[in-house]
Design an enzyme around this catalytic site. Structure first.
Site, PDB file in Angstrom:
ATOM      1  N   ALA A   1       0.882  -1.261   0.247  1.00 24.92           N
ATOM      2  CA  ALA A   1      -0.233   0.138   0.539  1.00 24.92           C
ATOM      3  C   ALA A   1       0.801   1.208  -0.016  1.00 24.92           C
ATOM      4  O   ALA A   1       1.911   1.143   0.229  1.00 24.92           O
ATOM      5  CB  ALA A   1      -0.618  -0.296   1.536  1.00 24.92           C
ATOM      6  N   MET A   2      -0.108   2.747  -0.374  1.00 23.96           N
ATOM      7  CA  MET A   2       1.270   3.249  -0.263  1.00 23.96           C
ATOM      8  C   MET A   2       0.608   4.621   0.453  1.00 23.96           C
ATOM      9  O   MET A   2      -0.901   5.054   0.129  1.00 23.96           O
ATOM     10  CB  MET A   2       1.120   4.087  -1.726  1.00 23.96           C
ATOM     11  CG  MET A   2       2.118   4.815  -1.750  1.00 23.96           C
ATOM     12  SD  MET A   2       3.303   4.944  -1.338  1.00 23.96           S
ATOM     13  CE  MET A   2       3.984   7.322  -1.135  1.00 23.96           C
TER      14      MET A   2
ATOM     15  N   HIS B   1      -0.231   1.144   8.925  1.00 29.75           N
ATOM     16  CA  HIS B   1       1.294   0.934   8.736  1.00 29.75           C
ATOM     17  C   HIS B   1       0.708   3.365   7.819  1.00 29.75           C
ATOM     18  O   HIS B   1       1.088   3.192   7.881  1.00 29.75           O
ATOM     19  CB  HIS B   1       1.508   0.141   7.873  1.00 29.75           C
ATOM     20  CG  HIS B   1       2.862   0.578   7.262  1.00 29.75           C
ATOM     21  ND1 HIS B   1       3.550   0.408   8.721  1.00 29.75           N
ATOM     22  CD2 HIS B   1       3.225   0.956   6.341  1.00 29.75           C
ATOM     23  CE1 HIS B   1       5.639   0.970   7.118  1.00 29.75           C
ATOM     24  NE2 HIS B   1       4.655   1.281   6.310  1.00 29.75           N
ATOM     25  N   GLU B   2      -0.308   2.648   7.337  1.00 28.23           N
ATOM     26  CA  GLU B   2      -0.205   3.708   6.483  1.00 28.23           C
ATOM     27  C   GLU B   2      -1.177   4.886   6.407  1.00 28.23           C
ATOM     28  O   GLU B   2      -0.369   5.884   6.504  1.00 28.23           O
ATOM     29  CB  GLU B   2      -1.309   3.025   4.776  1.00 28.23           C
ATOM     30  CG  GLU B   2      -0.598   2.314   3.891  1.00 28.23           C
ATOM     31  CD  GLU B   2       0.800   1.732   3.685  1.00 28.23           C
ATOM     32  OE1 GLU B   2       1.070   3.366   3.561  1.00 28.23           O
ATOM     33  OE2 GLU B   2       1.142   1.166   3.767  1.00 28.23           O
TER      34      GLU B   2
ATOM     35  N   HIS C   1       1.932   6.396   8.533  1.00 25.02           N
ATOM     36  CA  HIS C   1       2.676   7.217   7.766  1.00 25.02           C
ATOM     37  C   HIS C   1       2.529   8.754   7.803  1.00 25.02           C
ATOM     38  O   HIS C   1       2.766   9.957   7.350  1.00 25.02           O
ATOM     39  CB  HIS C   1       2.879   6.963   6.750  1.00 25.02           C
ATOM     40  CG  HIS C   1       3.926   6.404   5.851  1.00 25.02           C
ATOM     41  ND1 HIS C   1       4.966   6.019   6.933  1.00 25.02           N
ATOM     42  CD2 HIS C   1       3.794   5.154   5.587  1.00 25.02           C
ATOM     43  CE1 HIS C   1       5.856   5.113   6.200  1.00 25.02           C
ATOM     44  NE2 HIS C   1       5.500   4.157   5.432  1.00 25.02           N
TER      45      HIS C   1
ATOM     46  N   GLU D   1      10.044   4.259   7.074  1.00 29.12           N
ATOM     47  CA  GLU D   1       9.936   2.744   7.626  1.00 29.12           C
ATOM     48  C   GLU D   1       9.525   2.440   8.179  1.00 29.12           C
ATOM     49  O   GLU D   1       8.969   1.328   9.400  1.00 29.12           O
ATOM     50  CB  GLU D   1      10.493   2.113   5.929  1.00 29.12           C
ATOM     51  CG  GLU D   1       9.223   2.947   4.671  1.00 29.12           C
ATOM     52  CD  GLU D   1       8.209   3.190   4.931  1.00 29.12           C
ATOM     53  OE1 GLU D   1       7.020   1.922   5.463  1.00 29.12           O
ATOM     54  OE2 GLU D   1       7.723   3.406   3.994  1.00 29.12           O
TER      55      GLU D   1
HETATM   56  N1  TRP Z   1       5.598   3.974   1.419  1.00 33.51           N
HETATM   57  C1  TRP Z   1       4.718   2.532   0.702  1.00 33.51           C
HETATM   58  C2  TRP Z   1       5.155   1.565   2.577  1.00 33.51           C
HETATM   59  O1  TRP Z   1       5.436   1.181   3.078  1.00 33.51           O
HETATM   60  C3  TRP Z   1       5.853   1.819   0.118  1.00 33.51           C
HETATM   61  C4  TRP Z   1       5.698   1.097  -1.177  1.00 33.51           C
HETATM   62  C5  TRP Z   1       3.909   0.744  -1.874  1.00 33.51           C
HETATM   63  C6  TRP Z   1       6.421   1.561  -2.292  1.00 33.51           C
HETATM   64  N2  TRP Z   1       4.582   0.687  -3.175  1.00 33.51           N
HETATM   65  C7  TRP Z   1       5.686   1.323  -3.408  1.00 33.51           C
HETATM   66  C8  TRP Z   1       7.403   1.163  -2.045  1.00 33.51           C
HETATM   67  C9  TRP Z   1       5.929   1.705  -5.206  1.00 33.51           C
HETATM   68  C10 TRP Z   1       8.313   0.997  -3.830  1.00 33.51           C
HETATM   69  C11 TRP Z   1       7.823   1.725  -4.377  1.00 33.51           C
HETATM   70  O2  TRP Z   1       4.109   1.702   2.852  1.00 33.51           O
HETATM   71 ZN    ZN Z   2       5.601   2.599   5.075  1.00 30.39          ZN
END
Ligand code: TRP
Ligand code: ZN
Length: 878
Positions: free
Chosen positions: A266-267, A301-302, A305, A324
């Site tokens: 996820a992002m 987690h997300e 962030h 992270e």
């Molecule tokens: N920041 C994201 C997380 O740890 C990680 C992540 C999601 C990511 N998509 C990505 C890292 C694509 C590199 C490329 O929650």
């Molecule tokens: Zn993360």
């Protein structure tokens, strides 16, 4: 022959020459020619000397027009080459307007703007924004973003971006537009745009200070009934962060979008998280208990962030663990508070040992804060995430939970709105607590897993017990010599009845507690305990107080004693795990695959099954034998097939010896009650299904019946899949596997389970099954979940078949890596790490693996991503 990409070095960091205050983006969405108009308000950084050229990043972009302060730039006033756009004569402040065209349909890398099930999705971390528009795509350039999205109204009714929706309207040609403003400055990697046909589940949260937050979860039509767990997870995470860290959400709306095509889990895009659908969609019929847990931790987690990553972000990508490691620590703590702390800890430590320790001992070993990289996407690693979280956990262990909170408060007070470094975080911890953490900094700079050799000497006459702890750390690529670490070592001393003895060091006036954290700083440290009335059994590294390997010459009897008596739950599991590890390694060395299990061990396992006081989830973990991957790490010149046979042999032997107890426990727990998801029910299912897994080793009609019955009558996926996994390993399993594949053929996430189960099956013919499944209508090489489920599971979890002596497993992996590299280098590079441990194999397989690595690294046009992994793996053999 591919060439290494120029390495980026941490110490080469310089501040950005220009800053961007505001970004105004307008997207006209189109499958193959999306038009992106960007208006950047740029100013020279005060530290930069005048007339420094402006160099913007840009990748796979076609430049349509460029204007500086309203005037089109002449062709000789800029250069566009090698993924950069350079303007040599830049005013101190300027408005730069750039129009680019991009092709989302051709984007199989899933980085930048791409399509998934006919919808538009972006992924910008780490360096994806430069695939959308020319920009200073680095995390220390933080700007306010405004985004207008224009698209066909019927095909893309939902148009989302970061922040708040400030306007919308209709246009000609059945199009509509929506405008978003994000009031918070952010780096480009947190930008997001989503457009398509989505339905949503809405909920809300009232913050501690009384603000109303709307929560919206967007999914493809038909999936709303699978969003309730994720929505509840957001609400729990919001409440938890307020309570534990005093941190509230800062926008009016928190949005999550689920997509089935996603490179990672996820992002955390500001206000608009994008999730792999695996971590959103769940209902009891389709998701296992582990899936529900996974959703809780990834959602948390997300969400976490938003403060640790977004409000305070990273100065550069070498600092990735700043966000992270800290955020993983926070999600682990959240999960510990939600369920069983001990069980959570054991699961995290198991993962750390299997994957991070392997990484730290292999060709890809790097510090938590790496010193150089060729491709940043290769550094989203177990080390940065999980070892990074252990480093954060050690602050809490050393400073105490309140001291850690003081450090966090100071960190936010100082750095809100900034892009900072791991050193800034450490300094906040130091300053808030007046602590000395200078030596602790080595956890960020030195790679490798430290080893603690511990020796205990009891002096009966003096009533003293002396522990001598010697630390060392193996060399890693580029780091031959290591300096001593600052290590928190939690320990207790048990008397022969299992009672904890009061701990009094020789220079202390009285005993202070029964379980304490001691700090190691020197290569050798000695702790002399006085008033010790009997020869104790030490309980060491309680709760896994540091990410190290602890070596102490425990006898089998010591371990069985600790398994039964240690009042630290983690330590009890650890004793069982160590006993089983020692036993399996001894059987491997002796080549024993079918001798009975030692009586002592059988009795200890029987006691675990019979103990009504024990949390069933903990019992399930204690009964589970160490994984093949964990055992692999303890050996050299490994014959993986022999290793699998030895582990399998012990499992069968235990099943035979414990048949009656396993059956009794299974039958007691298999009570036919309707599915519920709560701690007690999850724990009971875990133990029940571990029993079933053992019973499945027995070739008798009763177990066949139990398995068939559980498969057919289960009202939930946890039980159905548990039965199917066992069945798949048996002669009578095929009809069940076929049935499952037909029933769930239209459910992508369930089909992933079906693919993975067959790919990791140790029965003969696994490789041809995997090859055949690549033609299944539900499989696609373009979808990372499918690749992980089928190819990843075969290469990473099926030791017996991946390491087949004919080399076909390796050749298959290499072929897929080369094929995938053309579609999605990030995913190909991850898969390529299945060759990382080749030097640990016996010579014949070692040669086969090396040949495949060479074949990969010679592939014309290979991506920098995969080349970095393959070439580093190869260099381990020189
Ligand atoms: N920041 C994201 C997380 O740890 C990680 C992540 C999601 C990511 N998509 C990505 C890292 C694509 C590199 C490329 O929650
Ligand atoms: Zn993360």
């Amino acid at each position: 022959m591919p060439q290494p990409r120029q390495a980026i070095r941490r110490l080469d960091y310089t501040a950005p020459a220009y800053l961007i205050d505001c970004v105004d983006l307008t997207f006209e969405l189109d499958d193959t020619a999306t038009r992106v108009a960007s208006r950047l308000v740029i100013q020279r950084n005060a530290e930069t000397k005048a007339d420094t050229p402006l160099v913007l990043h840009g990748e796979s972009l076609s430049l349509a027009s460029i204007k500086l302060d309203g005037v089109p730039l002449a062709a000789d006033a800029f250069t566009h080459a090698d993924d950069t756009l350079t303007i040599p004569a830049m005013p101190d402040t300027a408005i730069l307007e750039i129009v680019t065209l991009i092709n989302p349909q051709a984007n199989t890398e899933l980085s930048g703007l791409y399509q998934s099930s006919g919808n538009f999705i972006t992924q910008c971390e780490a360096e994806g924004f430069r695939r959308i528009s020319f920009y200073l795509d680095r995390p220390d350039v933080m700007a306010k973003f405004t985004t207008t999205i224009i698209a066909d109204k019927a095909k893309y009714p939902v148009l989302l971006s970061n922040g708040n929706r400030v306007g919308e309207g209709t246009l000609d040609k059945n199009r509509h537009w929506v405008k978003w403003v994000d009031p918070f400055k952010k780096p480009a990697y947190l930008f997001a745009l989503v457009a398509g046909r989505f339905v949503s589940l809405a909920g809300n949260h009232t913050t501690r200070s009384g603000r109303q937050v709307a929560i919206e979860i967007y999914v493809e039509p038909g999936n709303v009934d699978r969003c309730h767990h994720a929505l509840a997870a957001v609400q729990k995470a919001m409440a938890w962060d307020e309570q534990r860290f005093g941190l509230e959400y800062d926008l009016d709306t928190y949005m999550i979008v689920a997509t089935s095509d996603f490179n990672m889990g996820a992002m955390e895009n500001k206000g608009l998280n994008v999730f792999n659908s695996k971590y959103v969609l769940a209902k009891p019929e389709t998701a296992t208990d582990a899936d529900f847990d996974g959703i809780d931790s990834v959602v948390a987690h997300e969400y976490f962030h938003n403060w640790t990553g977004n409000r305070v972000t990273c100065r550069d990508w070498f600092q990735l663990s700043l966000k992270e490691g800290l955020t993983v620590y926070r999600d682990q703590e959240f999960s510990s508070d939600l369920g069983s702390r001990a069980v959570q800890r054991i699961q995290n430590v198991r993962g750390l040992r299997e994957y991070q320790f392997a990484e730290d001992a292999g060709p890809q070993a790097h510090p938590v804060r790496p010193d150089e990289y060729q491709e940043i996407n290769n550094f989203y690693t177990w080390t940065v995430y999980e070892k990074g979280s252990e480093v954060v956990r050690m602050y809490a262990t050393l400073l105490g939970i309140d001291g850690f909170r003081r450090g966090m408060d100071l960190y936010f007070k100082r750095h809100d709105g900034q892009a900072v470094t791991c050193d800034d975080f450490r300094t906040a911890m130091v300053d808030a607590n007046n602590a000395d953490l200078a030596q602790f900094a080595r956890w960020y700079s030195q790679a490798g897993t430290p080893v603690l050799d511990v020796e205990g000497v009891y002096d009966d006459a003096a009533q003293t017990y002396t522990l001598t702890v010697t630390q060392s750390c193996p060399a890693t690529p580029g780091q031959d010599v290591k300096l001593p670490f600052h290590i928190p070592l939690a320990l207790g001393l048990l008397d022969r009845r299992g009672q904890e003895l009061p701990l009094q060091l020789a220079d202390e006036a009285e005993a202070i507690g029964n379980s304490r954290v001691f700090e190691l700083r020197q290569p050798v440290e000695t702790f002399r305990f006085v008033n010790v009335p009997c020869h104790p059994v030490p309980s060491l590294l309680r709760d896994f107080s540091a990410p190290v390997k602890l070596v102490y010459p425990y006898s089998d009897d010591d371990l069985i004693f600790l398994m039964a008596h240690d009042n630290d739950a983690f330590a009890r599991w650890e004793a069982a795990n160590q006993y089983a590890t020692q036993l399996l390694l001894a059987r491997y060395r002796a080549g024993e695959t079918d001798t009975p299990a030692p009586e002592k061990f059988v009795a200890a396992m029987a006691a675990v099954l019979a103990n009504p006081q024990l949390d069933p989830a903990l019992a399930a973990l204690m009964l589970t034998l160490p994984s093949e991957a964990a055992l692999f790490e303890a050996l050299s010149d490994v014959d993986p097939q022999k290793l699998c046979a030895v582990r399998q042999g012990l499992k069968e032997a235990l099943a035979r010896s414990l048949r009656a107890q396993l059956l009794a426990t299974y039958q007691k727990l298999n009570d036919g009650a309707p599915y519920r998801y709560d701690g007690a029910a999850v724990a009971a299912r875990a133990l029940k299904n571990v029993c079933l897994d053992y019973l499945g080793e027995l070739d008798e009609p009763l177990t066949a019946e139990l398995l068939a019955s559980q498969y057919r009558h289960a009202d939930n996926m946890t039980d159905r899949l548990a039965a199917l996994k066992v069945l798949a390993q048996r002669d009578d399993g095929e009809p069940f596997v076929d049935d499952f594949g037909k029933v769930w053929q239209d459910d992508a996430l369930v089909m992933d389970k079906w693919f993975a189960l067959q790919a990791s099956c140790s029965r003969p013919g696994a490789l041809s099954t995997v090859q055949a499944l690549m033609n299944h209508h539900a499989f696609s090489l373009k979808n990372p979940n499918k690749v992980r489920a089928l190819i990843g599971a075969f290469c990473q979890q099926n030791l017996a078949h991946f390491h087949a002596l004919d080399g076909y497993g390796y050749a298959f992996a290499a072929d897929r890596i080369i094929e995938l590299d053309k579609l999605n280098p990030q995913i190909a590079a991850r898969l390529a790490s299945c060759f990382n441990r080749w030097t640990r194999l016996e010579p014949q397989r070692r040669a086969l693996m090396r040949a495949e690595l060479e074949r990969i690294s010679r592939e014309p046009g290979l991506s920098g991503d995969t080349f970095e992994i393959a070439s580093k793996a190869l260099s381990a053999g020189t």
